[in-house]
Design an enzyme around this catalytic site. Sequence first.
Site, PDB file in Angstrom:
ATOM      1  N   SER A 100      13.335  -0.049   4.534  1.00  0.00           N
ATOM      2  CA  SER A 100      12.444   0.962   3.758  1.00  0.00           C
ATOM      3  C   SER A 100      13.416   2.192   3.550  1.00  0.00           C
ATOM      4  O   SER A 100      14.413   1.965   2.612  1.00  0.00           O
ATOM      5  CB  SER A 100      11.597   1.517   4.742  1.00  0.00           C
ATOM      6  OG  SER A 100      10.516   2.232   3.981  1.00  0.00           O
ATOM      7  N   ASP A 211       3.227  -5.271  -0.831  1.00  0.00           N
ATOM      8  CA  ASP A 211       3.708  -4.250  -0.198  1.00  0.00           C
ATOM      9  C   ASP A 211       2.769  -2.935  -0.542  1.00  0.00           C
ATOM     10  O   ASP A 211       2.670  -2.893  -1.666  1.00  0.00           O
ATOM     11  CB  ASP A 211       5.222  -3.912  -0.453  1.00  0.00           C
ATOM     12  CG  ASP A 211       5.785  -2.812   0.526  1.00  0.00           C
ATOM     13  OD1 ASP A 211       5.200  -1.644   0.779  1.00  0.00           O
ATOM     14  OD2 ASP A 211       6.872  -2.911   1.118  1.00  0.00           O
ATOM     15  N   HIS A 254       3.734  -3.568   4.179  1.00  0.00           N
ATOM     16  CA  HIS A 254       5.111  -2.824   4.376  1.00  0.00           C
ATOM     17  C   HIS A 254       5.468  -2.807   5.992  1.00  0.00           C
ATOM     18  O   HIS A 254       6.523  -2.815   6.354  1.00  0.00           O
ATOM     19  CB  HIS A 254       5.048  -1.479   3.828  1.00  0.00           C
ATOM     20  CG  HIS A 254       6.287  -0.622   3.837  1.00  0.00           C
ATOM     21  ND1 HIS A 254       7.306  -1.000   2.941  1.00  0.00           N
ATOM     22  CD2 HIS A 254       6.799   0.175   4.732  1.00  0.00           C
ATOM     23  CE1 HIS A 254       8.222  -0.162   3.158  1.00  0.00           C
ATOM     24  NE2 HIS A 254       8.069   0.583   4.231  1.00  0.00           N
TER      25      HIS A 254
END
Length: 273
Positions: A100, A211, A254
């Site tokens: 991320s 996501d 995610h």
Amino acid sequence: MKTLSSILTSPALMVLLAVGCTSSYKHVIIVHGILSGPNDLQTLSRFITEEHPSTKVTVIDLFNNMESIKPLWKQVHGVGKVIQRIMKKSPRGVHLLCFSQGGLICRGVLSVLPNHNVHAFIALASPLAGQYGVMKSYYPSSAMDSVYFLCYNKFMQKRISLCNFWNDPHQQVKYLKHNNFLPLLNGRKPHKWRKNFLRIKKLVLIGGPDDDVIIPWQSRNKKTIPFYREDTFGLRTLDARSDIIMCSCSGVKHSEWDSNQQVFKRCIKPWLD
């Protein structure tokens, strides 16, 4: 007197050969994302050591949890110092596995370090081209349209990491003028870091359409993107070298990327030599 055959098949030699084979894996450095820390990536670290038991794995223990919202240049310099120390002890090179927001920190480190020895830069669900949307299930699109008011000024650029990679497609003039991080990495503002980034051997990009945080989860046609077309930081060169690997996985939220074993085996494991 021992024969050559008995020497070659002796238990001691077999152990030495096994140690030589298993210890050949490069040190893996893992960098966490926003609002998380080392404990959140223990499953990912375990996946690596289960597959390659002798692999050294370091999960960076800096800018954890609420500290992770500090400006990205501050994080790049702090994390970069730790990575440099590890690289000095790893003459065969290292791999960067960055989740991320961690992918952006790793990009910054790879840009500013002139003599790094990173082989694979693995970006796991990382907004490398910027973010325009957060948790689409909870926030209306109208809220996204107003974030640039908050982010595109000197005050917030020096305080909030999200503002450093907020890329509003409708406010590109303000984005280029006020954002002090992502346009610089992308070469939209002049820099001399291209050769540093091109020291990597492989760029592994991992993401997927389900996501719910990284929006958009992928960039549009690469040939229409200025920093690819103009090769401002080396992306087109990596592509021409066949050193960009893209791995797309559907059905992964995610928060699940760093603990999904199928993602690890399909998208990450093949590049951890």
